[in-house]
Design an enzyme around this catalytic site. Structure first.
Site, PDB file in Angstrom:
ATOM      1  N   ASN A   1      -9.602   5.882  15.066  1.00  0.00           N
ATOM      2  CA  ASN A   1      -8.417   6.344  13.993  1.00  0.00           C
ATOM      3  C   ASN A   1      -7.472   5.437  13.648  1.00  0.00           C
ATOM      4  O   ASN A   1      -6.989   5.446  12.530  1.00  0.00           O
ATOM      5  CB  ASN A   1      -7.570   7.687  14.834  1.00  0.00           C
ATOM      6  CG  ASN A   1      -6.335   7.871  13.988  1.00  0.00           C
ATOM      7  OD1 ASN A   1      -6.356   8.415  12.992  1.00  0.00           O
ATOM      8  ND2 ASN A   1      -5.161   7.473  14.490  1.00  0.00           N
TER       9      ASN A   1
ATOM     10  N   TYR B   1      -6.703  -2.744   2.454  1.00  0.00           N
ATOM     11  CA  TYR B   1      -7.123  -1.342   2.894  1.00  0.00           C
ATOM     12  C   TYR B   1      -8.305  -0.535   2.406  1.00  0.00           C
ATOM     13  O   TYR B   1      -9.025  -0.056   3.053  1.00  0.00           O
ATOM     14  CB  TYR B   1      -5.800  -0.453   2.579  1.00  0.00           C
ATOM     15  CG  TYR B   1      -5.772   0.764   3.285  1.00  0.00           C
ATOM     16  CD1 TYR B   1      -5.350   0.834   4.711  1.00  0.00           C
ATOM     17  CD2 TYR B   1      -6.224   1.902   2.628  1.00  0.00           C
ATOM     18  CE1 TYR B   1      -5.463   2.238   5.063  1.00  0.00           C
ATOM     19  CE2 TYR B   1      -6.143   3.317   3.225  1.00  0.00           C
ATOM     20  CZ  TYR B   1      -5.903   3.297   4.679  1.00  0.00           C
ATOM     21  OH  TYR B   1      -6.050   4.510   5.264  1.00  0.00           O
TER      22      TYR B   1
ATOM     23  N   THR C   1       2.312  10.554   6.307  1.00  0.00           N
ATOM     24  CA  THR C   1       2.385   9.612   7.575  1.00  0.00           C
ATOM     25  C   THR C   1       3.213   8.584   7.159  1.00  0.00           C
ATOM     26  O   THR C   1       3.966   8.318   6.110  1.00  0.00           O
ATOM     27  CB  THR C   1       1.064   9.131   8.105  1.00  0.00           C
ATOM     28  OG1 THR C   1       0.520   8.389   6.942  1.00  0.00           O
ATOM     29  CG2 THR C   1       0.085  10.274   8.444  1.00  0.00           C
TER      30      THR C   1
ATOM     31  N   LYS D   1     -11.611   0.612   4.519  1.00  0.00           N
ATOM     32  CA  LYS D   1     -12.041   1.870   4.730  1.00  0.00           C
ATOM     33  C   LYS D   1     -13.483   1.867   3.911  1.00  0.00           C
ATOM     34  O   LYS D   1     -14.440   2.688   4.490  1.00  0.00           O
ATOM     35  CB  LYS D   1     -11.182   2.679   3.842  1.00  0.00           C
ATOM     36  CG  LYS D   1      -9.977   2.725   4.799  1.00  0.00           C
ATOM     37  CD  LYS D   1     -10.036   3.286   5.983  1.00  0.00           C
ATOM     38  CE  LYS D   1      -8.538   3.610   6.726  1.00  0.00           C
ATOM     39  NZ  LYS D   1      -8.759   4.018   8.273  1.00  0.00           N
TER      40      LYS D   1
END
Length: 254
Positions: free
Chosen positions: A89, A156, A193, A160
């Site tokens: 995660n 990023y 988040t 991913k």
């Protein structure tokens, strides 16, 4: 009854913390890995009498962590658990800026935490459990940004996207094994988040999509960490988990 083992990275806050809290169920045993231990998580585990181990480790040094995990799993042995699940995660968002303005060290950290460490940790997990006959799962927490580009988010998005593709390759590897792990790179939706705070706080000069993320917040379109964790763990528990190596909780066909 032997417990079900969950190894979870990035468990001290956000989605990771929410998943750890929801995994605090009788019959589970948790190994949580983060840069900082979470006192609330430890308190919850003690009150619920759930076995919890917390390691403090920066995933920028994934090699050292993978060795530690390999040694720890080897000590547990194949008869200790009813199943074993690894949830990668942890991740990070580097400075929000066009690639030409990015600092090389910032780019390196983003790729090491977001892609290199998950591969190293997964390799260690599967190496030790290779001969275990219990059910094995690997869940990589991905993102929609791994599947579509966004300005000022090169590192990023690349991390991913790499996570998705390494999961596809891993699924092919594990399909050849008698007791191979079921694996999936799962996008959890747009979760409220700290990353969202950073995206909303960026300047439009550096981040052209900033107004879009501001709108997601003001219109209440973000999913809470608790709800996202519930959806992710429900997907993980599905009997057909791993039938798709790359998935999204928002896909109505999944």
């Amino acid at each position: 009854m032997k417990p079900h083992l969950y190894v979870l990275t990035g468990a001290s806050r956000g989605l990771g913390l929410a998943m750890a809290q929801q995994l605090m169920q009788p019959g589970n045993s948790l190994l949580c890995i983060s840069r900082h231990a979470n006192a609330l998580l430890a308190q919850t585990a003690a009150q619920a009498d759930i076995p919890l181990t917390q390691w403090t480790h920066d995933l920028i040094d994934g090699e050292a962590l993978s060795r530690r995990l390999q040694d720890w799993l080897a000590l547990q042995g194949p008869e200790t658990f009813s199943s074993a699940t690894l949830i990668n995660n942890a991740g990070m968002i580097p400075a929000i800026t066009p690639l030409g303005n990015a600092h090389p060290a910032d780019l390196s950290r983003a790729m090491r935490v977001g892609l290199e460490a998950p591969m190293q940790i997964t390799a260690a997990f599967l190496h030790v459990t290779h001969h275990w006959s219990v059910p094995l799962k690997v869940l990589n927490i991905s993102s929609g940004l791994g599947r579509r580009p966004m300005a000022s988010q090169s590192a990023y998005c690349a991390a991913k996207a790499g996570l998705d593709h390494f999961t596809r390759c891993l699924a092919l590897d594990e399909a050849q094994r008698e007791h191979g792990a079921r694996v999936c790179a799962l996008a959890p939706g747009v979760v409220d988040t700290d990353m969202q705070v950073e995206l909303r706080s960026a300047s439009t000069e550096q981040f052209p999509d900033q107004p879009r993320f501001e709108k997601l917040k003001t219109q209440g379109l973000l999913t809470s960490s608790q709800e996202a964790a519930r959806q992710v763990l429900a997907y993980l528990a599905r009997p057909d988990y791993g039938s798709q190596s790359v998935a999204d909780v928002r896909d109505p066909d999944q």
